[in-house]
Write a protein that holds these residues in place. Structure first.
Motif, PDB file in Angstrom:
ATOM      1  N   MET A 171     -42.878 -28.190  27.418  1.00  0.00           N
ATOM      2  CA  MET A 171     -41.435 -28.181  27.285  1.00  0.00           C
ATOM      3  C   MET A 171     -40.838 -29.152  28.292  1.00  0.00           C
ATOM      4  SD  MET A 171     -38.900 -25.036  27.942  1.00  0.00           S
ATOM      5  CE  MET A 171     -37.190 -25.209  27.605  1.00  0.00           C
ATOM      6  N   SER A 172     -39.894 -29.935  27.865  1.00  0.00           N
ATOM      7  CA  SER A 172     -39.201 -30.857  28.759  1.00  0.00           C
ATOM      8  C   SER A 172     -38.103 -30.131  29.514  1.00  0.00           C
ATOM      9  CB  SER A 172     -38.574 -32.003  27.964  1.00  0.00           C
ATOM     10  OG  SER A 172     -39.576 -32.770  27.360  1.00  0.00           O
ATOM     11  N   VAL A 173     -37.939 -30.500  30.761  1.00  0.00           N
ATOM     12  CA  VAL A 173     -36.894 -29.930  31.601  1.00  0.00           C
ATOM     13  C   VAL A 173     -36.190 -31.089  32.285  1.00  0.00           C
ATOM     14  CG1 VAL A 173     -36.427 -28.402  33.549  1.00  0.00           C
ATOM     15  CG2 VAL A 173     -38.301 -27.878  32.003  1.00  0.00           C
ATOM     16  N   LEU A 174     -34.893 -30.958  32.457  1.00  0.00           N
ATOM     17  CA  LEU A 174     -34.130 -31.991  33.152  1.00  0.00           C
ATOM     18  C   LEU A 174     -34.680 -32.182  34.557  1.00  0.00           C
ATOM     19  CD1 LEU A 174     -31.611 -33.864  33.042  1.00  0.00           C
ATOM     20  CD2 LEU A 174     -30.339 -31.959  34.053  1.00  0.00           C
ATOM     21  N   ASN A 175     -34.870 -33.428  34.961  1.00  0.00           N
ATOM     22  CA  ASN A 175     -35.385 -33.756  36.288  1.00  0.00           C
ATOM     23  C   ASN A 175     -34.277 -34.216  37.216  1.00  0.00           C
ATOM     24  OD1 ASN A 175     -36.450 -36.327  38.037  1.00  0.00           O
ATOM     25  ND2 ASN A 175     -37.887 -34.599  38.096  1.00  0.00           N
ATOM     26  N   HIS A 176     -33.398 -35.100  36.720  1.00  0.00           N
ATOM     27  CA  HIS A 176     -32.306 -35.583  37.557  1.00  0.00           C
ATOM     28  C   HIS A 176     -31.137 -36.049  36.704  1.00  0.00           C
ATOM     29  CE1 HIS A 176     -34.426 -39.359  36.637  1.00  0.00           C
ATOM     30  NE2 HIS A 176     -33.231 -39.945  36.776  1.00  0.00           N
ATOM     31  N   GLN A 177     -29.995 -36.117  37.327  1.00  0.00           N
ATOM     32  CA  GLN A 177     -28.770 -36.591  36.690  1.00  0.00           C
ATOM     33  C   GLN A 177     -28.187 -37.654  37.602  1.00  0.00           C
ATOM     34  OE1 GLN A 177     -26.873 -35.552  33.834  1.00  0.00           O
ATOM     35  NE2 GLN A 177     -25.560 -37.258  34.388  1.00  0.00           N
ATOM     36  N   ILE A 178     -27.978 -38.879  37.098  1.00  0.00           N
ATOM     37  CA  ILE A 178     -27.308 -39.902  37.897  1.00  0.00           C
ATOM     38  C   ILE A 178     -25.815 -39.628  37.836  1.00  0.00           C
ATOM     39  CG2 ILE A 178     -26.755 -42.356  38.108  1.00  0.00           C
ATOM     40  CD1 ILE A 178     -29.564 -42.966  37.048  1.00  0.00           C
ATOM     41  N   VAL A 179     -25.191 -39.562  38.999  1.00  0.00           N
ATOM     42  CA  VAL A 179     -23.767 -39.290  39.089  1.00  0.00           C
ATOM     43  C   VAL A 179     -23.095 -40.517  39.705  1.00  0.00           C
ATOM     44  CG1 VAL A 179     -21.994 -37.739  39.996  1.00  0.00           C
ATOM     45  CG2 VAL A 179     -24.260 -36.827  39.417  1.00  0.00           C
ATOM     46  N   TRP A 180     -22.378 -41.266  38.869  1.00  0.00           N
ATOM     47  CA  TRP A 180     -21.670 -42.452  39.353  1.00  0.00           C
ATOM     48  C   TRP A 180     -20.535 -42.032  40.262  1.00  0.00           C
ATOM     49  CZ3 TRP A 180     -24.108 -46.792  38.521  1.00  0.00           C
ATOM     50  CH2 TRP A 180     -24.957 -46.897  37.430  1.00  0.00           C
ATOM     51  N   SER A 181     -20.363 -42.737  41.366  1.00  0.00           N
ATOM     52  CA  SER A 181     -19.386 -42.352  42.380  1.00  0.00           C
ATOM     53  C   SER A 181     -18.762 -43.587  43.009  1.00  0.00           C
ATOM     54  CB  SER A 181     -20.073 -41.540  43.489  1.00  0.00           C
ATOM     55  OG  SER A 181     -20.770 -40.456  42.941  1.00  0.00           O
ATOM     56  N   ARG A 182     -17.580 -43.411  43.562  1.00  0.00           N
ATOM     57  CA  ARG A 182     -16.951 -44.487  44.341  1.00  0.00           C
ATOM     58  C   ARG A 182     -17.765 -44.740  45.606  1.00  0.00           C
ATOM     59  NH1 ARG A 182     -15.675 -46.933  41.054  1.00  0.00           N
ATOM     60  NH2 ARG A 182     -14.211 -46.180  39.544  1.00  0.00           N
ATOM     61  N   ASP A 183     -18.218 -43.658  46.231  1.00  0.00           N
ATOM     62  CA  ASP A 183     -19.025 -43.739  47.458  1.00  0.00           C
ATOM     63  C   ASP A 183     -20.095 -42.653  47.345  1.00  0.00           C
ATOM     64  OD1 ASP A 183     -20.010 -43.035  50.080  1.00  0.00           O
ATOM     65  OD2 ASP A 183     -18.324 -44.121  50.950  1.00  0.00           O
ATOM     66  N   ALA A 184     -21.312 -43.058  47.065  1.00  0.00           N
ATOM     67  CA  ALA A 184     -22.398 -42.105  46.807  1.00  0.00           C
ATOM     68  C   ALA A 184     -22.617 -41.149  47.967  1.00  0.00           C
ATOM     69  CB  ALA A 184     -23.690 -42.850  46.487  1.00  0.00           C
ATOM     70  N   GLU A 185     -22.598 -41.659  49.188  1.00  0.00           N
ATOM     71  CA  GLU A 185     -22.856 -40.786  50.336  1.00  0.00           C
ATOM     72  C   GLU A 185     -21.762 -39.740  50.497  1.00  0.00           C
ATOM     73  OE1 GLU A 185     -24.285 -42.606  53.931  1.00  0.00           O
ATOM     74  OE2 GLU A 185     -25.309 -44.171  52.796  1.00  0.00           O
ATOM     75  N   THR A 186     -20.507 -40.146  50.342  1.00  0.00           N
ATOM     76  CA  THR A 186     -19.389 -39.201  50.467  1.00  0.00           C
ATOM     77  C   THR A 186     -19.470 -38.128  49.383  1.00  0.00           C
ATOM     78  OG1 THR A 186     -17.951 -40.849  51.480  1.00  0.00           O
ATOM     79  CG2 THR A 186     -16.868 -38.984  50.422  1.00  0.00           C
ATOM     80  N   SER A 187     -19.713 -38.540  48.156  1.00  0.00           N
ATOM     81  CA  SER A 187     -19.779 -37.575  47.057  1.00  0.00           C
ATOM     82  C   SER A 187     -20.967 -36.629  47.192  1.00  0.00           C
ATOM     83  CB  SER A 187     -19.838 -38.306  45.719  1.00  0.00           C
ATOM     84  OG  SER A 187     -18.610 -38.953  45.470  1.00  0.00           O
ATOM     85  N   ALA A 188     -22.118 -37.160  47.571  1.00  0.00           N
ATOM     86  CA  ALA A 188     -23.305 -36.319  47.737  1.00  0.00           C
ATOM     87  C   ALA A 188     -23.102 -35.314  48.874  1.00  0.00           C
ATOM     88  CB  ALA A 188     -24.534 -37.179  48.010  1.00  0.00           C
ATOM     89  N   ARG A 189     -22.545 -35.784  49.961  1.00  0.00           N
ATOM     90  CA  ARG A 189     -22.289 -34.894  51.104  1.00  0.00           C
ATOM     91  C   ARG A 189     -21.277 -33.807  50.714  1.00  0.00           C
ATOM     92  NH1 ARG A 189     -22.006 -38.629  54.397  1.00  0.00           N
ATOM     93  NH2 ARG A 189     -19.780 -39.003  54.328  1.00  0.00           N
ATOM     94  N   PHE A 190     -20.247 -34.187  49.944  1.00  0.00           N
ATOM     95  CA  PHE A 190     -19.239 -33.230  49.485  1.00  0.00           C
ATOM     96  C   PHE A 190     -19.906 -32.115  48.677  1.00  0.00           C
ATOM     97  CE2 PHE A 190     -16.335 -31.702  46.200  1.00  0.00           C
ATOM     98  CZ  PHE A 190     -15.220 -31.336  46.944  1.00  0.00           C
ATOM     99  N   LEU A 191     -20.732 -32.495  47.694  1.00  0.00           N
ATOM    100  CA  LEU A 191     -21.394 -31.483  46.865  1.00  0.00           C
ATOM    101  C   LEU A 191     -22.294 -30.586  47.710  1.00  0.00           C
ATOM    102  CD1 LEU A 191     -21.986 -30.341  44.013  1.00  0.00           C
ATOM    103  CD2 LEU A 191     -23.914 -31.938  43.927  1.00  0.00           C
ATOM    104  N   ALA A 192     -23.095 -31.200  48.555  1.00  0.00           N
ATOM    105  CA  ALA A 192     -24.014 -30.415  49.387  1.00  0.00           C
ATOM    106  C   ALA A 192     -23.253 -29.468  50.311  1.00  0.00           C
ATOM    107  CB  ALA A 192     -24.918 -31.341  50.192  1.00  0.00           C
ATOM    108  N   ASP A 193     -22.190 -29.949  50.911  1.00  0.00           N
ATOM    109  CA  ASP A 193     -21.398 -29.111  51.827  1.00  0.00           C
ATOM    110  C   ASP A 193     -20.672 -27.992  51.091  1.00  0.00           C
ATOM    111  OD1 ASP A 193     -22.243 -30.722  53.906  1.00  0.00           O
ATOM    112  OD2 ASP A 193     -20.310 -31.761  54.133  1.00  0.00           O
ATOM    113  N   MET A 194     -20.040 -28.323  49.973  1.00  0.00           N
ATOM    114  CA  MET A 194     -19.239 -27.326  49.257  1.00  0.00           C
ATOM    115  C   MET A 194     -20.109 -26.212  48.675  1.00  0.00           C
ATOM    116  SD  MET A 194     -16.135 -28.150  49.759  1.00  0.00           S
ATOM    117  CE  MET A 194     -15.307 -27.043  48.649  1.00  0.00           C
ATOM    118  N   LEU A 195     -21.257 -26.578  48.112  1.00  0.00           N
ATOM    119  CA  LEU A 195     -22.098 -25.582  47.450  1.00  0.00           C
ATOM    120  C   LEU A 195     -23.270 -25.120  48.313  1.00  0.00           C
ATOM    121  CD1 LEU A 195     -20.303 -26.573  45.099  1.00  0.00           C
ATOM    122  CD2 LEU A 195     -22.244 -26.131  43.628  1.00  0.00           C
ATOM    123  N   ALA A 196     -23.294 -25.548  49.574  1.00  0.00           N
ATOM    124  CA  ALA A 196     -24.313 -25.121  50.541  1.00  0.00           C
ATOM    125  C   ALA A 196     -25.726 -25.484  50.093  1.00  0.00           C
ATOM    126  CB  ALA A 196     -24.193 -23.629  50.856  1.00  0.00           C
TER     127      ALA A 196
END
Length: 150
Positions: free
Chosen positions: A1-26
Protein backbone atom coordinates in the motif's frame (compact mmCIF):
# COMPACT_ATOMS: atom_id res chain seq x y z
CA UNK A 1 0.00 0.00 0.00
CA UNK A 2 1.28 3.46 -0.85
CA UNK A 3 1.42 6.06 1.89
CA UNK A 4 2.13 9.76 1.58
CA UNK A 5 5.80 10.47 2.32
CA UNK A 6 6.04 14.25 2.01
CA UNK A 7 4.20 17.35 0.89
CA UNK A 8 6.06 20.31 -0.65
CA UNK A 9 4.66 23.51 0.81
CA UNK A 10 5.49 26.61 -1.22
CA UNK A 11 6.22 29.58 1.03
CA UNK A 12 7.41 33.17 0.93
CA UNK A 13 10.10 32.21 3.46
CA UNK A 14 10.52 28.47 4.03
CA UNK A 15 12.32 28.80 7.35
CA UNK A 16 9.72 31.19 8.81
CA UNK A 17 6.81 29.03 7.68
CA UNK A 18 8.38 25.78 8.86
CA UNK A 19 9.25 27.27 12.24
CA UNK A 20 5.69 28.66 12.55
CA UNK A 21 4.14 25.22 11.94
CA UNK A 22 6.55 23.46 14.28
CA UNK A 23 6.05 26.04 17.03
CA UNK A 24 2.27 26.29 16.74
CA UNK A 25 1.61 22.54 16.64
CA UNK A 26 4.51 21.55 18.93
CA UNK A 27 6.32 19.44 16.34
CA UNK A 28 10.06 18.82 16.51
CA UNK A 29 12.14 21.76 15.22
CA UNK A 30 12.47 21.99 11.43
CA UNK A 31 15.45 20.37 9.67
CA UNK A 32 17.10 22.00 6.67
CA UNK A 33 17.94 19.68 3.78
CA UNK A 34 19.18 21.47 0.68
CA UNK A 35 16.56 24.00 -0.37
CA UNK A 36 13.88 22.38 1.83
CA UNK A 37 13.07 23.11 5.45
CA UNK A 38 11.33 19.98 6.69
CA UNK A 39 8.85 19.47 9.52
CA UNK A 40 7.97 15.93 10.62
CA UNK A 41 4.17 16.08 10.94
CA UNK A 42 3.69 12.35 11.58
CA UNK A 43 6.02 9.36 11.85
CA UNK A 44 5.91 8.85 8.06
CA UNK A 45 5.16 12.30 6.65
CA UNK A 46 7.12 15.55 6.36
CA UNK A 47 6.04 18.96 5.16
CA UNK A 48 8.93 20.18 3.05
CA UNK A 49 8.78 23.97 2.94
CA UNK A 50 10.36 25.61 -0.08
CA UNK A 51 10.72 29.35 -0.67
CA UNK A 52 9.41 30.85 -3.89
CA UNK A 53 8.74 34.23 -5.45
CA UNK A 54 6.00 32.76 -7.63
CA UNK A 55 2.33 33.17 -6.80
CA UNK A 56 1.33 30.79 -4.03
CA UNK A 57 -1.98 28.99 -4.20
CA UNK A 58 -3.06 28.74 -0.57
CA UNK A 59 -3.65 25.18 0.60
CA UNK A 60 -5.56 23.73 3.54
CA UNK A 61 -3.95 21.35 6.04
CA UNK A 62 -6.03 19.77 8.83
CA UNK A 63 -4.46 18.10 11.86
CA UNK A 64 -6.30 15.83 14.30
CA UNK A 65 -5.36 16.64 17.89
CA UNK A 66 -6.40 15.56 21.37
CA UNK A 67 -8.33 17.82 23.72
CA UNK A 68 -5.25 18.92 25.70
CA UNK A 69 -3.32 19.54 22.46
CA UNK A 70 -6.21 21.64 21.15
CA UNK A 71 -6.13 23.77 24.30
CA UNK A 72 -2.36 24.31 24.02
CA UNK A 73 -2.40 25.10 20.30
CA UNK A 74 -5.42 27.38 20.57
CA UNK A 75 -3.70 29.22 23.45
CA UNK A 76 -0.72 29.84 21.14
CA UNK A 77 -3.06 31.08 18.39
CA UNK A 78 -4.50 33.62 20.84
CA UNK A 79 -1.09 34.53 22.31
CA UNK A 80 0.16 35.36 18.80
CA UNK A 81 -2.96 37.43 18.16
CA UNK A 82 -3.76 35.37 15.07
CA UNK A 83 -7.08 35.73 13.33
CA UNK A 84 -9.01 32.49 13.59
CA UNK A 85 -12.34 31.16 12.42
CA UNK A 86 -14.81 28.40 13.21
CA UNK A 87 -15.29 27.66 9.51
CA UNK A 88 -13.29 27.29 6.29
CA UNK A 89 -15.11 30.17 4.58
CA UNK A 90 -14.00 32.53 7.38
CA UNK A 91 -17.56 33.64 8.08
CA UNK A 92 -17.36 32.98 11.83
CA UNK A 93 -14.33 34.99 13.04
CA UNK A 94 -12.88 34.81 16.54
CA UNK A 95 -14.52 31.55 17.51
CA UNK A 96 -14.24 27.76 17.22
CA UNK A 97 -16.69 25.12 16.05
CA UNK A 98 -18.08 22.19 18.02
CA UNK A 99 -19.05 19.97 15.10
CA UNK A 100 -19.48 16.29 15.89
CA UNK A 101 -19.22 17.29 19.56
CA UNK A 102 -15.53 18.05 19.15
CA UNK A 103 -13.71 21.31 18.59
CA UNK A 104 -12.18 22.81 15.49
CA UNK A 105 -10.51 26.06 14.49
CA UNK A 106 -8.87 27.51 11.37
CA UNK A 107 -5.94 29.95 11.19
CA UNK A 108 -3.39 30.95 8.55
CA UNK A 109 0.36 30.46 8.36
CA UNK A 110 2.72 33.29 7.26
CA UNK A 111 2.32 32.38 3.56
CA UNK A 112 -1.48 32.23 3.72
CA UNK A 113 -1.95 28.47 3.96
CA UNK A 114 -4.91 27.57 6.11
CA UNK A 115 -4.19 25.34 9.10
CA UNK A 116 -6.96 23.56 10.95
CA UNK A 117 -6.96 21.61 14.18
CA UNK A 118 -9.85 19.28 15.04
CA UNK A 119 -10.53 17.01 17.97
CA UNK A 120 -13.08 14.84 16.12
CA UNK A 121 -13.09 13.90 12.43
CA UNK A 122 -15.90 15.67 10.62
CA UNK A 123 -18.96 13.48 10.27
CA UNK A 124 -17.82 11.13 13.03
CA UNK A 125 -20.59 12.17 15.42
CA UNK A 126 -23.30 11.14 12.97
CA UNK A 127 -26.81 12.41 13.51
CA UNK A 128 -26.63 11.50 17.20
CA UNK A 129 -24.17 14.31 17.98
CA UNK A 130 -25.43 17.34 19.85
CA UNK A 131 -23.63 19.48 17.22
CA UNK A 132 -24.38 17.58 14.00
CA UNK A 133 -22.13 18.47 11.11
CA UNK A 134 -24.38 20.32 8.63
CA UNK A 135 -22.66 18.53 5.75
CA UNK A 136 -24.24 15.30 7.01
CA UNK A 137 -27.74 16.74 6.94
CA UNK A 138 -27.10 18.17 3.45
CA UNK A 139 -25.91 14.75 2.26
CA UNK A 140 -28.85 13.01 3.91
CA UNK A 141 -31.41 15.32 2.31
CA UNK A 142 -29.69 15.09 -1.10
CA UNK A 143 -29.22 11.31 -1.20
CA UNK A 144 -31.64 9.97 1.39
CA UNK A 145 -28.81 8.20 3.25
CA UNK A 146 -25.73 9.02 5.29
CA UNK A 147 -22.29 8.58 3.72
CA UNK A 148 -20.07 5.83 5.10
CA UNK A 149 -17.23 7.71 6.85
CA UNK A 150 -15.51 4.67 8.32
Amino acid sequence: MSVLNHQIVWSRDAETSARFLADMLAFEPPVKLGHFVMVQVSPDITFDFMSTDRDIMAQHYAFPVGEAEFDAIFARVREHGLEHWADPKHQEPGTINHLDDGRGVYFNDPSGHELEIITRPYGSGGLEAQHVNPLLTEELSASGKLPDLS
